[in-house]
Design an enzyme around this catalytic site. Structure first.
Site, PDB file in Angstrom:
ATOM      1  CG  ASP A  51      16.441  -3.195  24.178  1.00 56.06           C
ATOM      2  OD1 ASP A  51      15.891  -2.636  23.212  1.00 56.06           O
ATOM      3  OD2 ASP A  51      16.864  -2.601  25.174  1.00 56.06           O
ATOM      4  N   PRO A 102       0.819  -1.208   0.000  1.00 52.24           N
ATOM      5  CG  PRO A 102      -0.622  -1.455   1.824  1.00 52.24           C
ATOM      6  CD  PRO A 102       0.588  -2.035   1.187  1.00 52.24           C
ATOM      7  N   GLY A 103       0.377   2.280  -0.668  1.00 55.04           N
ATOM      8  CA  GLY A 103       1.038   3.586  -0.610  1.00 55.04           C
ATOM      9  C   GLY A 103       2.294   3.708  -1.438  1.00 55.04           C
ATOM     10  CB  THR A 104       4.318   1.429  -3.422  1.00 56.22           C
ATOM     11  OG1 THR A 104       3.246   0.591  -3.823  1.00 56.22           O
ATOM     12  CG2 THR A 104       4.985   0.854  -2.196  1.00 56.22           C
ATOM     13  N   GLY A 105       2.307   4.030  -4.671  1.00 54.93           N
ATOM     14  CA  GLY A 105       2.062   4.863  -5.847  1.00 54.93           C
ATOM     15  C   GLY A 105       1.403   4.147  -7.010  1.00 54.93           C
ATOM     16  CE  LYS A 106      -0.918  -1.123  -5.030  1.00 58.52           C
ATOM     17  NZ  LYS A 106      -0.160  -0.672  -3.861  1.00 58.52           N
ATOM     18  CG  HIS A 150      20.411   0.572  23.377  1.00 58.13           C
ATOM     19  ND1 HIS A 150      20.449  -0.782  23.185  1.00 58.13           N
ATOM     20  CD2 HIS A 150      19.241   0.824  24.015  1.00 58.13           C
ATOM     21  CE1 HIS A 150      19.349  -1.329  23.684  1.00 58.13           C
ATOM     22  NE2 HIS A 150      18.598  -0.368  24.200  1.00 58.13           N
ATOM     23  CG  HIS A 199      17.885   1.006  28.542  1.00 58.33           C
ATOM     24  ND1 HIS A 199      17.665  -0.280  28.957  1.00 58.33           N
ATOM     25  CD2 HIS A 199      17.495   1.047  27.243  1.00 58.33           C
ATOM     26  CE1 HIS A 199      17.173  -0.983  27.956  1.00 58.33           C
ATOM     27  NE2 HIS A 199      17.059  -0.194  26.892  1.00 58.33           N
ATOM     28  CD  GLU A 200      17.053   4.306  25.171  1.00 58.63           C
ATOM     29  OE1 GLU A 200      17.576   3.986  24.090  1.00 58.63           O
ATOM     30  OE2 GLU A 200      16.102   3.677  25.680  1.00 58.63           O
TER      31      GLU A 200
HETATM   32  P1  ADP Z   1      -1.162   2.943  -3.745  1.00 55.94           P
HETATM   33  O1  ADP Z   1      -2.164   3.069  -4.833  1.00 55.94           O
HETATM   34  O2  ADP Z   1       0.003   2.100  -4.104  1.00 55.94           O
HETATM   35  O3  ADP Z   1      -1.772   2.526  -2.436  1.00 55.94           O
HETATM   36  P2  ADP Z   1      -1.130   5.778  -3.959  1.00 55.94           P
HETATM   37  O4  ADP Z   1      -0.850   6.008  -5.378  1.00 55.94           O
HETATM   38  O5  ADP Z   1      -2.551   5.866  -3.509  1.00 55.94           O
HETATM   39  O6  ADP Z   1      -0.541   4.386  -3.502  1.00 55.94           O
HETATM   40  O7  ADP Z   1      -0.211   6.759  -3.105  1.00 55.94           O
HETATM   41  C1  ADP Z   1      -0.763   7.734  -2.259  1.00 55.94           C
HETATM   42  C2  ADP Z   1       0.024   9.021  -2.347  1.00 55.94           C
HETATM   43  O8  ADP Z   1       1.377   8.833  -1.931  1.00 55.94           O
HETATM   44  C3  ADP Z   1       0.140   9.540  -3.763  1.00 55.94           C
HETATM   45  O9  ADP Z   1      -0.953  10.329  -4.091  1.00 55.94           O
HETATM   46  C4  ADP Z   1       1.425  10.346  -3.717  1.00 55.94           C
HETATM   47  O10 ADP Z   1       1.210  11.628  -3.213  1.00 55.94           O
HETATM   48  C5  ADP Z   1       2.260   9.578  -2.731  1.00 55.94           C
HETATM   49  N1  ADP Z   1       3.172   8.665  -3.426  1.00 55.94           N
HETATM   50  C6  ADP Z   1       3.149   7.324  -3.360  1.00 55.94           C
HETATM   51  N2  ADP Z   1       4.127   6.790  -4.114  1.00 55.94           N
HETATM   52  C7  ADP Z   1       4.773   7.815  -4.691  1.00 55.94           C
HETATM   53  C8  ADP Z   1       5.890   7.912  -5.604  1.00 55.94           C
HETATM   54  N3  ADP Z   1       6.517   6.827  -6.060  1.00 55.94           N
HETATM   55  N4  ADP Z   1       6.283   9.153  -5.988  1.00 55.94           N
HETATM   56  C9  ADP Z   1       5.658  10.244  -5.526  1.00 55.94           C
HETATM   57  N5  ADP Z   1       4.610  10.212  -4.685  1.00 55.94           N
HETATM   58  C10 ADP Z   1       4.163   9.026  -4.252  1.00 55.94           C
HETATM   59 ZN    ZN Z   2      16.604  -0.582  24.936  1.00 57.77          ZN
HETATM   60 MG    MG Z   3      -3.911   2.353  -2.363  1.00 61.88          MG
END
Ligand code: ADP
Ligand code: ZN
Ligand code: MG
Length: 638
Positions: A525, A228-232, A452, A448-449
């Protein structure tokens, strides 16, 4: 950007003028009465169910926990059942999606008060789905069905025409978005290969004649596969934008509705409309909602899906050389798709859209910061390095959050510190400066931090330290962030993995070295360290004793979740050896971390002093302390 065809969920729209005419026929009236009685009954039952035991408000519950009056708590979805010390049972409900722990912390309950021995015993269960469906969703389904039926009956009695049933489906299909996108390939970054593969589609849409003249088989369907969200969606729009053709956008989940038969008629309608505006693109998002392998649906209701899918296939099979429609479908679950979708002449082209690598992330950041005022300290390359795993949508969100922060601070431009903060907020939930920690707790956290950080600094193969903080965030007390130099760790050597475990053990080692006691703060951790060690032994063949074989199955079997039953394919003896090897790796890493900290105690103390003072130490100051200098505090932003 939201391109979803906002489906109208209220079919109770008066279609035409005139008051609500009574639905015709006594049979209808009877049905109506039955439905109303059903709804009332369900509401009645649901209220009965929720009210077993006395109700209590969340603040009162928090008060009781603070006072130590609660023996145990069971959280099931949003329902909280608490048993008090005198064995009375009380009920509370949380309204929001926040976790029980976050809710309690907002109400001022400290974490220690939520753990035995002082606090109650807490059991968290997933929502009781069956009960949830029965009590919360079913009444609504009834209501909606009732309204839908009313509207239906109304229209029918008003016009008395058979066609109305058809129009019902059609009016909803109107919700399909059609537009001519202005976006081009310029706006999509970091997915060069996918763009190249789509180039051909653009060519075709621009000049279909050329393809036909040469007798080439014209493309019909493209399946875009990626997280999801990769720009399809964006890529599909860009194809339309490049070719200058209309773009029709619908989501697979929009087809699946409660009105049987609507899905298929919507498909018919969609393609009919597309034929009118061709050449054009039909984009079907989330095709898996209708394109699941047939016959594998769990539970009922997949008839509707099947009809919808069949209709899509029928439409695509009916394309001829003059059709000039390209159907682009997107999914992140290509493994569950019906193979029939992928036959020649259907979605026979696959385009993979991956999460961007570091160079891609930088380009995406460039695209989204274009035209936005940036302060001079902004370095997109560093930001890209800090965001492995972020998708394009995440990066867009990051830029947006940064801009909002800058605006709230009345700045003229977005600076690196705004991006940093936005990034951390996205990665770990909002900062919780308000949480009170005692100075003693703060010191344990700081050590702790620091542990690390020193482990990372003095381990040759660990990633360099980017930032150390003891400002609590989400469920984490504090954290140390390192900056991977080798990008997106495609390959890790054995010593790199070992050093990662050393770094993970550094926190706990510091607690032991300094306080000679161990807190619960290190459980995360330990999980990480154990996971890494287990991978080294069972998956990567990095143990000398067990050698180059893989034990067990990968737990993330992509096909429909996990395999059922036991997946162990090795003997008891091997299991013992695996456990032994894992412990050995972890013990060795722990010893190594302790040695580092003991040898550099003065530097660790200096770092802790600085952390106690300014809470967040960035790389330059950290390196100054490691070099034995006292850094100037002016360097510190915010
Ligand atoms: P998907 O369809 O893969 O879920 P979206 O096309 O809906 O992803 O991506 C949502 C938004 O994220 C887009 O409208 C854009 O603004 C941004 N975005 C995602 N991938 C890209 C990319 N490769 N380049 C530029 N913007 C991107
Ligand atoms: Zn830690
Ligand atoms: Mg989508």
């Amino acid at each position: 950007m939201n391109n979803n065809p906002n489906p109208n969920n209220n079919p109770n729209q008066p279609n035409g003028s005139g008051g609500p005419a009574a639905p015709g026929g006594s049979r209808g009236l009877l049905l109506l009465a039955v439905l109303i009685v059903g709804v009332i009954l369900l509401f009645f039952i649901s209220s009965q169910f929720n009210a077993s035991g006395q109700e209590i408000t969340l603040p009162d519950l928090a008060e009781a926990i603070r006072a130590g009056e609660v023996e145990s708590i069971t959280v099931q979805g949003d329902d909280i059942t608490a048993v008090l010390n005198d064995q009375t049972e009380v009920q509370a409900r949380k309204e929001s999606v926040a976790s029980f722990y976050d809710t309690m912390s907002l109400l001022g309950v400290e974490e220690a008060q939520l753990q035995p021995p002082t606090g109650p015993e807490i059991t968290i269960q997933g929502p009781n789905t069956l009960g949830f469906v029965f009590l919360n969703i079913l009444p609504f389904v009834f209501m909606i069905a009732l309204f839908g039926w009313l509207a239906f009956a109304m229209m029918r009695s008003m016009r008395g025409s058979q066609d109305q049933a058809m129009n019902f489906g059609r009016s909803r299909a109107k919700m399909v978005n059609i537009d001519k996108p202005m976006v081009t390939f310029e706006d999509v970054a970091g997915v060069e290969e996918s763009k190249t593969e789509l180039e051909e589609i653009v060519e075709f849409l621009k000049d279909p004649e050329k393809f036909i003249r040469l007798g080439a088989r014209v493309p019909k369907g493209v399946l875009m596969i990626g997280p999801p969200g990769t720009g399809k969606n964006l890529l599909a729009r860009a194809v339309a934008g490049e070719a200058g053709v209309p773009f029709m956008n619908i989501s697979g989940s929009d087809f699946v509705e409660m009105f049987v038969g609507v899905g298929a008629s919507r498909v018919r309608d969609l393609f009919e409309k597309a034929r009118q505006v061709a050449p054009c693109i039909i984009f079907i998002d989330e095709i898996d909602a209708v394109g699941r392998m047939r016959g594998t649906g769990l539970g009922g209701g997949h008839d509707e899906r099947e009809q919808t899918l069949n209709q899509i296939l029928v439409e695509m099979d009916g394309f001829d050389n003059e059709t000039n429609i390209i159907v682009i479908a997107a999914t992140n679950r290509s493994d569950i798709l019906d193979p029939a979708l992928m036959r020649p002449g259907r979605f026979d082209r696959k385009v993979y859209v991956d999460r961007p690598d570091v160079a891609g992330r930088e380009k995406i950041l460039e695209v989204h910061t274009r035209g936005k005022p940036l302060r001079v300290d902004v370095d997109l390359q560093t930001l890209a390095k800090l965001t492995p795993g972020f998708s394009g949508a995440d990066l867009e969100n990051l830029v947006n959050e940064g801009a909002i922060l800058a605006a709230r601070r009345n700045l003229a431009g977005i600076g690196m510190s705004e991006f940093q903060e936005a990034m951390e907020k996205m990665a770990m939930g909002p900062e919780r400066r308000s949480r009170v920690i005692t100075p003693a707790e703060k010191q344990v956290l700081a050590y702790h931090e620091a542990g690390h950080a020193l482990a990372a600094y003095f381990s040759e193969n660990a990633d360099p330290v980017h930032k150390i903080t003891i400002v609590p965030r989400g469920r984490a007390g504090g954290y140390m962030m390192s900056l991977p130099e080798s990008m997106d760790n495609a390959l890790n050597t054995r010593s790199q993995l070992f050093d990662k475990i050393v770094v993970a053990m550094g926190g706990r080692a510091a607690e032991e070295v300094v306080f000679n006691q161990i807190t619960t703060g290190a459980s995360n951790d330990l999980e990480r360290a154990t996971g890494l060690a287990r991978a080294m032994v069972t998956r990567l063949g990095m143990s000398d004793r067990l050698g180059l074989r893989v034990f067990g199955e990968d737990e993330n079997t992509p096909f429909l979740g996990r395999s059922l039953g036991s997946s162990r394919d090795y003997s008891e003896e091997s299991a013992r050896q695996i456990d032994h090897e894992i412990s050995q790796i972890i013990d060795a890493a722990y010893e190594r971390a302790k040695t580092i900290l003991l040898d550099n105690r003065d530097k660790m103390d200096a770092l802790v002093d600085l952390l106690m003072e300014i809470e967040t130490v960035a790389r330059p100051e950290f390196e100054a302390v490691m070099a034995g200098q006292r850094p100037s505090l002016e360097l510190q932003p915010g």
